[in-house]
Design an enzyme around this catalytic site. Sequence first.
Site, PDB file in Angstrom:
ATOM      1  N   ASP A  95       0.752  -1.401   0.123  1.00 48.91           N
ATOM      2  CA  ASP A  95      -0.016   0.055  -0.042  1.00 48.91           C
ATOM      3  C   ASP A  95       0.894   1.248   0.097  1.00 48.91           C
ATOM      4  OD1 ASP A  95       1.228   0.203   2.518  1.00 48.91           O
ATOM      5  OD2 ASP A  95      -0.744  -0.748   3.328  1.00 48.91           O
ATOM      6  N   GLU A 117      -0.333  -9.054  -0.873  1.00 48.93           N
ATOM      7  CA  GLU A 117      -0.911  -8.420   0.239  1.00 48.93           C
ATOM      8  C   GLU A 117      -1.942  -7.754  -0.064  1.00 48.93           C
ATOM      9  OE1 GLU A 117       0.772  -5.479   3.351  1.00 48.93           O
ATOM     10  OE2 GLU A 117       1.688  -7.207   4.073  1.00 48.93           O
ATOM     11  N   GLU A 131      -2.086   5.066   2.853  1.00 47.11           N
ATOM     12  CA  GLU A 131      -2.243   3.675   2.478  1.00 47.11           C
ATOM     13  C   GLU A 131      -3.529   3.124   2.220  1.00 47.11           C
ATOM     14  OE1 GLU A 131      -0.541   5.161   5.107  1.00 47.11           O
ATOM     15  OE2 GLU A 131       1.498   4.684   4.729  1.00 47.11           O
ATOM     16  N   HIS A 208       6.428   5.480  12.944  1.00 51.01           N
ATOM     17  CA  HIS A 208       6.689   6.222  11.654  1.00 51.01           C
ATOM     18  C   HIS A 208       5.607   6.783  11.077  1.00 51.01           C
ATOM     19  CE1 HIS A 208       5.511   3.489   8.640  1.00 51.01           C
ATOM     20  NE2 HIS A 208       5.970   2.530   9.567  1.00 51.01           N
ATOM     21  N   ARG A 210       2.758   8.704   9.154  1.00 49.50           N
ATOM     22  CA  ARG A 210       2.377   9.713   8.786  1.00 49.50           C
ATOM     23  C   ARG A 210       1.276  10.563   9.647  1.00 49.50           C
ATOM     24  NH1 ARG A 210       4.325  12.147   3.506  1.00 49.50           N
ATOM     25  NH2 ARG A 210       5.567  10.395   3.226  1.00 49.50           N
ATOM     26  N   HIS A 241      13.253   5.452  12.495  1.00 50.55           N
ATOM     27  CA  HIS A 241      13.268   5.426  11.158  1.00 50.55           C
ATOM     28  C   HIS A 241      14.053   6.610  10.602  1.00 50.55           C
ATOM     29  CE1 HIS A 241      10.915   6.478   7.323  1.00 50.55           C
ATOM     30  NE2 HIS A 241      10.497   5.241   7.476  1.00 50.55           N
TER      31      HIS A 241
HETATM   32  C1  UD1 Z   1       6.738   4.899   3.540  1.00 51.73           C
HETATM   33  C2  UD1 Z   1       5.358   4.694   3.031  1.00 51.73           C
HETATM   34  C3  UD1 Z   1       4.745   3.993   4.055  1.00 51.73           C
HETATM   35  C4  UD1 Z   1       5.348   2.695   4.735  1.00 51.73           C
HETATM   36  C5  UD1 Z   1       6.693   3.313   4.975  1.00 51.73           C
HETATM   37  C6  UD1 Z   1       7.741   2.035   5.506  1.00 51.73           C
HETATM   38  C7  UD1 Z   1       4.084   6.425   1.537  1.00 51.73           C
HETATM   39  C8  UD1 Z   1       3.602   7.677   1.473  1.00 51.73           C
HETATM   40  N1  UD1 Z   1       4.687   6.096   2.705  1.00 51.73           N
HETATM   41  O1  UD1 Z   1       6.645   6.103   4.608  1.00 51.73           O
HETATM   42  O2  UD1 Z   1       3.382   3.498   3.541  1.00 51.73           O
HETATM   43  O3  UD1 Z   1       4.571   2.281   5.686  1.00 51.73           O
HETATM   44  O4  UD1 Z   1       7.331   3.793   4.140  1.00 51.73           O
HETATM   45  O5  UD1 Z   1       8.787   2.572   6.327  1.00 51.73           O
HETATM   46  O6  UD1 Z   1       4.484   5.654   0.473  1.00 51.73           O
HETATM   47  N2  UD1 Z   1      14.490   8.387   4.401  1.00 51.73           N
HETATM   48  C9  UD1 Z   1      15.835   8.260   4.502  1.00 51.73           C
HETATM   49  N3  UD1 Z   1      16.408   6.823   3.868  1.00 51.73           N
HETATM   50  C10 UD1 Z   1      15.524   6.001   3.742  1.00 51.73           C
HETATM   51  C11 UD1 Z   1      14.264   6.182   3.817  1.00 51.73           C
HETATM   52  C12 UD1 Z   1      13.615   7.246   4.220  1.00 51.73           C
HETATM   53  O7  UD1 Z   1      16.653   9.202   4.449  1.00 51.73           O
HETATM   54  O8  UD1 Z   1      15.939   4.759   3.306  1.00 51.73           O
HETATM   55  C13 UD1 Z   1      13.938   9.648   4.960  1.00 51.73           C
HETATM   56  C14 UD1 Z   1      13.916  10.419   3.704  1.00 51.73           C
HETATM   57  O9  UD1 Z   1      14.142  11.777   4.140  1.00 51.73           O
HETATM   58  C15 UD1 Z   1      12.364  10.482   3.111  1.00 51.73           C
HETATM   59  C16 UD1 Z   1      11.897  10.508   4.453  1.00 51.73           C
HETATM   60  O10 UD1 Z   1      12.614   9.532   5.357  1.00 51.73           O
HETATM   61  O11 UD1 Z   1      12.050  11.691   2.350  1.00 51.73           O
HETATM   62  C17 UD1 Z   1      10.359   9.665   4.205  1.00 51.73           C
HETATM   63  O12 UD1 Z   1      10.277   8.658   3.595  1.00 51.73           O
HETATM   64  P1  UD1 Z   1       8.823   8.287   2.689  1.00 51.73           P
HETATM   65  O13 UD1 Z   1       9.188   7.192   1.921  1.00 51.73           O
HETATM   66  O14 UD1 Z   1       8.579   9.656   1.978  1.00 51.73           O
HETATM   67  O15 UD1 Z   1       7.777   8.214   3.953  1.00 51.73           O
HETATM   68  P2  UD1 Z   1       7.876   6.908   4.894  1.00 51.73           P
HETATM   69  O16 UD1 Z   1       7.282   7.907   6.051  1.00 51.73           O
HETATM   70  O17 UD1 Z   1       9.116   6.142   5.121  1.00 51.73           O
HETATM   71  N1  UDP Z   2      12.255  -3.393  10.530  1.00 47.78           N
HETATM   72  C1  UDP Z   2      13.773  -3.482  10.279  1.00 47.78           C
HETATM   73  N2  UDP Z   2      14.433  -2.713  10.729  1.00 47.78           N
HETATM   74  C2  UDP Z   2      14.092  -1.943  11.640  1.00 47.78           C
HETATM   75  C3  UDP Z   2      12.765  -1.504  11.925  1.00 47.78           C
HETATM   76  C4  UDP Z   2      11.867  -2.402  11.193  1.00 47.78           C
HETATM   77  O1  UDP Z   2      14.042  -4.193   9.530  1.00 47.78           O
HETATM   78  O2  UDP Z   2      15.138  -1.104  12.539  1.00 47.78           O
HETATM   79  C5  UDP Z   2      11.490  -4.237   9.533  1.00 47.78           C
HETATM   80  C6  UDP Z   2      10.398  -4.946  10.307  1.00 47.78           C
HETATM   81  O3  UDP Z   2      10.708  -6.197  10.855  1.00 47.78           O
HETATM   82  C7  UDP Z   2       9.348  -5.175   9.380  1.00 47.78           C
HETATM   83  C8  UDP Z   2       9.236  -3.823   8.508  1.00 47.78           C
HETATM   84  O4  UDP Z   2      10.806  -3.260   8.776  1.00 47.78           O
HETATM   85  O5  UDP Z   2       9.392  -6.192   8.522  1.00 47.78           O
HETATM   86  C9  UDP Z   2       8.309  -2.915   8.787  1.00 47.78           C
HETATM   87  O6  UDP Z   2       8.639  -1.497   8.294  1.00 47.78           O
HETATM   88  P1  UDP Z   2       8.018  -0.379   8.740  1.00 47.78           P
HETATM   89  O7  UDP Z   2       7.566  -0.230  10.207  1.00 47.78           O
HETATM   90  O8  UDP Z   2       9.041   0.762   8.126  1.00 47.78           O
HETATM   91  O9  UDP Z   2       6.913  -0.062   7.437  1.00 47.78           O
HETATM   92  P2  UDP Z   2       5.189  -0.734   7.856  1.00 47.78           P
HETATM   93  O10 UDP Z   2       5.321  -2.186   8.153  1.00 47.78           O
HETATM   94  O11 UDP Z   2       4.588   0.008   8.648  1.00 47.78           O
HETATM   95  O12 UDP Z   2       4.656  -0.387   6.282  1.00 47.78           O
END
Ligand code: UD1
Ligand code: UDP
Length: 371
Positions: A95, A117, A131, A208, A210, A241
């Site tokens: 999602d 999923e 999502e 994490h 939103r 995160h």
């Molecule tokens: C995204 C997804 C959410 C999912 C989550 C899992 C969307 C809108 N959101 O949210 O559904 O549950 O991922 O974690 O699709 N960043 C880094 N390095 C990384 C990853 C993130 O620096 O490897 C930082 C960046 O500044 C980035 C910010 O985190 O802009 C947010 O990342 P983003 O993918 O926009 O949203 P998430 O909150 O991670």
């Molecule tokens: N996870 C990880 N390292 C971390 C935190 C989470 O590998 O430091 C794994 C966790 O086991 C799960 C997935 O990341 O499989 C969940 O990711 P996240 O919470 O970012 O996203 P969501 O599941 O809410 O979409």
Amino acid sequence: MKVMSIFGTRPEAIKMAPLVKALEEDTEIQSVVCVTAQHREMLDMVLELFHIQPDYDLNIMSHGQSIIDIISKSFYGLDDVMKKEKPDLVLVHGDTTTTCAGAQTAFLNKIPVGHVEAGLRSYNIYSPFPEEMNRKITGTIASMHFAPTQGNKNNLLKEGIKEDSIFITGNTVIDALHEVTNNEYVFKEDLLNTIDYNNKKVILLTCHRRENWGQPMENIFNGVKEIVKENEAVELIFPMHMNPKIRALANEILGKEERIHLIEPLDYEPFANLINKCHLIMTDSGGIQEEAPSLGKPVVVLRTETERPEAVEAGTVKVIGVEKSDVIQGVNQLLNNENEYLKMKHAINPYGDGTASKQIVKIIKAKMQSN
Ligand code: UD1
Ligand code: UDP
């Protein structure tokens, strides 16, 4: 048969990795992997662990970018890749914005979509945001729906999705989890080896979402601070995160507290093994609600709803909300009431037996050959 798997964030990568492996092993399938890299470091950790080398990496992440940035960059990049590769099937997961962009781009190129999923619903389009809408749009486009549970299938049936296009497979996260957890695991991270998991009550925290940004997250962190202060036996680990907004708030409220460890995001292998060793989990994550029941760990969900009611029914997950007093009360109940804790600990995993990926490959082959 050419199958293109598209993903972009950490959880999608974890849950698609076993499926990509199963596709690669099948001699009748040509597997192509395209990552948007909506996440960068958090995605690369997973690719490395599962030895996946994407055929295409759109490298779209820039710090603090908006959903509009993510979706527009994904559309352009994915369109080029699909026009070049012309896959027979596109697979997307879950999602995220990458998921939804992948499904829509495939639709516009008249390529069938399989949704891994499928069928999770909260029935509130603003929570989880975005999502819930992403998975609804993806479900409308997909012609194959891989639903983890009967409840997910029922949700799709209610929306008029044809029964013969829905397949209950369990969740591929259980396949991934089985691959990386083991009771003898030793961490590479020194801190995690020095913690006394037997005599301390170790809480693992992740946060994490939103819709929790701002006041709810402030409430949660203030609640966490009080829980740790009040309970001498508690040690809390928070692999933060990478989102800078979350890290700033966590550092401000929890940064100087005794027995609270703010650490970098962990690779999946140590993280899964930390779930296995900890006492309980506080989280707003989706995937962790599915993993923890498999490892017998109670989860309190830092949200007002969940699209994973099976875990609540199984008794391993409890939704406690985002008010400070509710967070404190929900966790203290588990810390101080042994019966309550054991009831949750011994609940049964409703998400499958770790064979979801193999089932999905078999179904894809049968379906595509019959067309
Ligand atoms: C995204 C997804 C959410 C999912 C989550 C899992 C969307 C809108 N959101 O949210 O559904 O549950 O991922 O974690 O699709 N960043 C880094 N390095 C990384 C990853 C993130 O620096 O490897 C930082 C960046 O500044 C980035 C910010 O985190 O802009 C947010 O990342 P983003 O993918 O926009 O949203 P998430 O909150 O991670
Ligand atoms: N996870 C990880 N390292 C971390 C935190 C989470 O590998 O430091 C794994 C966790 O086991 C799960 C997935 O990341 O499989 C969940 O990711 P996240 O919470 O970012 O996203 P969501 O599941 O809410 O979409």
